[in-house]
Design a protein around this motif. Structure first.
Motif, mmCIF file in Angstrom:
data_model
loop_
_atom_site.group_PDB
_atom_site.id
_atom_site.type_symbol
_atom_site.label_atom_id
_atom_site.label_comp_id
_atom_site.label_asym_id
_atom_site.label_seq_id
_atom_site.Cartn_x
_atom_site.Cartn_y
_atom_site.Cartn_z
ATOM 1 N N GLU A 147 -9.640 12.757 -15.422
ATOM 2 C CA GLU A 147 -9.349 12.471 -14.018
ATOM 3 C C GLU A 147 -10.573 11.838 -13.370
ATOM 4 O O GLU A 147 -11.667 12.397 -13.426
ATOM 5 N N SER A 148 -10.384 10.659 -12.758
ATOM 6 C CA SER A 148 -11.494 9.913 -12.182
ATOM 7 C C SER A 148 -11.457 9.971 -10.658
ATOM 8 O O SER A 148 -10.381 9.928 -10.048
ATOM 9 N N HIS A 149 -12.662 10.029 -10.076
ATOM 10 C CA HIS A 149 -12.807 10.021 -8.624
ATOM 11 C C HIS A 149 -13.848 8.968 -8.246
ATOM 12 O O HIS A 149 -14.969 8.982 -8.764
ATOM 13 N N ASP A 156 -16.632 11.549 -0.319
ATOM 14 C CA ASP A 156 -15.462 10.921 -0.927
ATOM 15 C C ASP A 156 -14.909 11.725 -2.097
ATOM 16 O O ASP A 156 -13.810 11.437 -2.582
ATOM 17 N N LEU A 157 -15.660 12.703 -2.574
ATOM 18 C CA LEU A 157 -15.239 13.484 -3.732
ATOM 19 C C LEU A 157 -14.402 14.676 -3.302
ATOM 20 O O LEU A 157 -14.476 15.134 -2.156
ATOM 21 N N PRO A 158 -13.577 15.212 -4.193
ATOM 22 C CA PRO A 158 -12.763 16.384 -3.853
ATOM 23 C C PRO A 158 -13.623 17.573 -3.433
ATOM 24 O O PRO A 158 -14.809 17.674 -3.786
#
Length: 565
Positions: A147-149, A156-158
């Motif tokens: 899974e890419s972020h 901006d990251l989870p």
């Protein structure tokens, strides 16, 4: 926050002075020592021209030789391979000479103030290095478990990544008094530094990095520890450091060694090469225009050392690969310490037995890199569908682990570090050729960026290194294991030789693996300066009272000494 997530604790405000000491073990202001107009010291005129062996032409050896030359001594530098050591900058066959790859050191923190003295001295420029989520990095992709972020900032990251960041901050505060130590180091409050560090050394010497995390309530989640290991802080994932002593990690975060990195424009190897050729304006005994190069026949160092032994009168006798045998009043050994166990025949009498034990117990980490030249920084192209960069600085749990994008402008050829790995991740690459490595790396990156054809931009053959396979290194850098503090103390304090028997003096250990914070060029510089002080002191020299050297103030700031029994 400019470094990768999770970051260290938020730094003090900009009104406070910057960190200018590299670690809490020996809080000596090397930058002030170098900047003082009185210089580093002087030797009696009767000793001018005395030859001093310097084994190893990496940064530590060249700095030591340069400063000894300025005092009026004659350094004789021995180098088995090339000047620079792990400051190794290489080009790409058939490509523009301006395209280079940093096979060793490639990023330097502002806290490396002694290193910066020499960077400025030889007129080199630096620029921000594109670490994960750094201000100089257009974008970062974190790819874990398929899974890419995509991110330009940590926000901006989870949320889970910010949770991990906060866990790391809390862990440092609870277990290592981070804010107090950071403040004390900024203010150069030596008593406070020693008070905090003495307690932590005694408490944590036997603790691993991973164990330190597990002991923290903030890191009770395995998932958080796993993400932390894969993404890390500052320069990327740190799970390869999990078995190492937590003291090693604390030295890095206290001194902000993993933050705000800069690269040297044109390559880091220029630094030792320029020092080799430099003609200092302030020099004793030698005529103006003297350089290290001019003191060596043909302008090149002597070849590899094959034997070191003691001879009558406490001489240090050096045999080199050409069969030449020369005896010196003193020697500075800056090559990686394992060379003393394998490549160089040594008498047991060279060092005290406890120092030999420390050398044998030195733990080195493996490291591999692979670079390819490309036609342009295509990663700055925008995806028409998303509006994002088509490719980013990449952190992943795949084989590549860290991928760095290095450019010198939009219309110029550029370089990609397809993979930078350590320890077990590095060993996975060891049997593969450069071409085979590139194919595996392109496959991994193709899974992260399925619409990007990296291969079509490649304009030359890859260059690669595995430092554990380099015959004059056998590893990338030292990293102490739990319980190794006493060993490191013996190596670092070796320059204080009045405490040694007379027949164990005269050879001085230096290099970044002798320093408290290995893997950083600052440690190479600091230990070189320690060795210079040691040689000067042995020959009857002194420092100016207004500019005491590291040995002059040793008793006030000596590293914590743990009991042996």
């Amino acid at each position: 926050m400019t470094s990768t997530v999770p970051n260290a604790v938020q730094h003090a405000d900009a009104q406070q002075p910057p960190i200018t000491m590299f670690g809490p073990d020996f809080p000596y202001a090397y930058d002030d020592f170098l900047a003082h107009p009185a210089g580093l010291g002087q030797i009696p005129a009767t000793e001018h021209g005395t030859e001093i062996a310097v084994v190893g032409g990496g940064l530590s050896g060249i700095v030591a030789a340069y400063e000894l030359m300025k005092m009026g001594l004659k350094p004789v530098v021995y180098e088995a391979d090339r000047i620079g050591g792990r400051l190794r900058t290489v080009g790409f066959e058939g490509c523009d000479p301006s395209l280079t790859a940093e096979m060793g050191a490639m990023r330097f923190p502002p806290s490396s103030t002694a290193l910066q003295h020499y960077i400025d001295l030889v007129g080199l420029e630096t620029r921000p290095f594109p670490n994960p989520l750094a201000e100089a990095t257009p974008s970062t992709v974190v790819d874990l478990k398929g899974e890419s972020h995509y991110a330009t900032t940590v926000d901006d990251l989870p949320q889970v990544y910010r949770d991990v960041m906060h866990a790391w901050n809390a862990c440092l505060e609870e277990g290592a008094d981070f804010s107090d130590m950071n403040r004390a180091m900024r203010e150069r409050d030596v008593p406070r530094i020693r008070e905090i560090w003495s307690r932590l050394v005694e408490k944590l010497d036997n603790q691993t990095f991973y164990g330190f995390l597990c002991d923290s309530e903030a890191f009770r989640s395995f998932r958080h520890r796993e993400i932390f290991g894969q993404v890390g802080f500052g320069t990327g994932g740190w799970d390869t450091d999990f078995p190492n002593s937590i003291l090693e990690i604390l030295r890095v975060v206290y001194s902000e060694a993993d933050d705000h990195h800069r690269g040297i424009v044109g390559g880091s190897q220029q630094l030792p090469l320029r020092l080799w050729e430099r003609e200092p304006q302030k020099i004793v005994h030698w005529p103006y225009g003297t350089s290290l190069a001019s003191l060596h026949e043909g302008g090149v160092p002597r070849p590899a050392v094959t034997r070191l032994h003691r001879t009558a009168g406490n001489g240090i006798t050096v045999t080199d690969a050409d069969g030449s045998i020369r005896t010196f009043r003193a020697a500075v050994f800056t090559a990686q310490s394992w060379m003393l166990l394998s490549k160089i025949a040594c008498d047991d009498s060279l060092f005290p037995i406890d120092h030999w034990t420390a050398i044998e117990r030195t733990h080195y980490m493996e490291s591999s890199k692979l670079f390819v030249p490309v036609d342009r920084p295509f990663w700055l192209d925008k995806d028409e569908r998303t509006g994002r960069d088509v490719m980013s600085m990449t952190l992943t749990d795949r084989m590549t682990r860290g991928t760095y994008l290095l450019d010198d402008g939009p219309d110029r050829p550029a370089v990609i570090c397809l993979s930078y790995t350590w320890c077990d991740d590095s060993l996975k690459w060891l049997p593969l050729s450069a071409g085979e490595r590139m194919e595996v790396m392109l496959k991994s990156l193709g899974e992260i960026y399925p619409g990007v054809d990296i291969r079509k931009h490649v304009i030359g053959n890859p260059v690669t290194v595995s430092w554990e396979n380099e015959p004059y290194f056998m590893g990338a850098f030292k990293a102490n294991l739990p319980g190794h503090y006493r060993y490191q103390r013996r190596l670092f304090t070796h320059f204080m030789q009045d405490r040694l028997p007379a027949d164990k003096r005269g050879i001085f250990l230096a290099g970044d693996d002798i320093s408290w914070t290995a893997g950083w060029a600052e440690g190479a510089v600091q230990t070189a300066l320690n060795a210079v002080w040691g040689v000067m002191h042995q020959l009857g020299g002194t420092t100016d009272p207004a500019n005491p050297g590291p040995g002059d103030v040793y008793d006030e700031i000596a590293p914590v000494e743990l009991p042996e029994d």
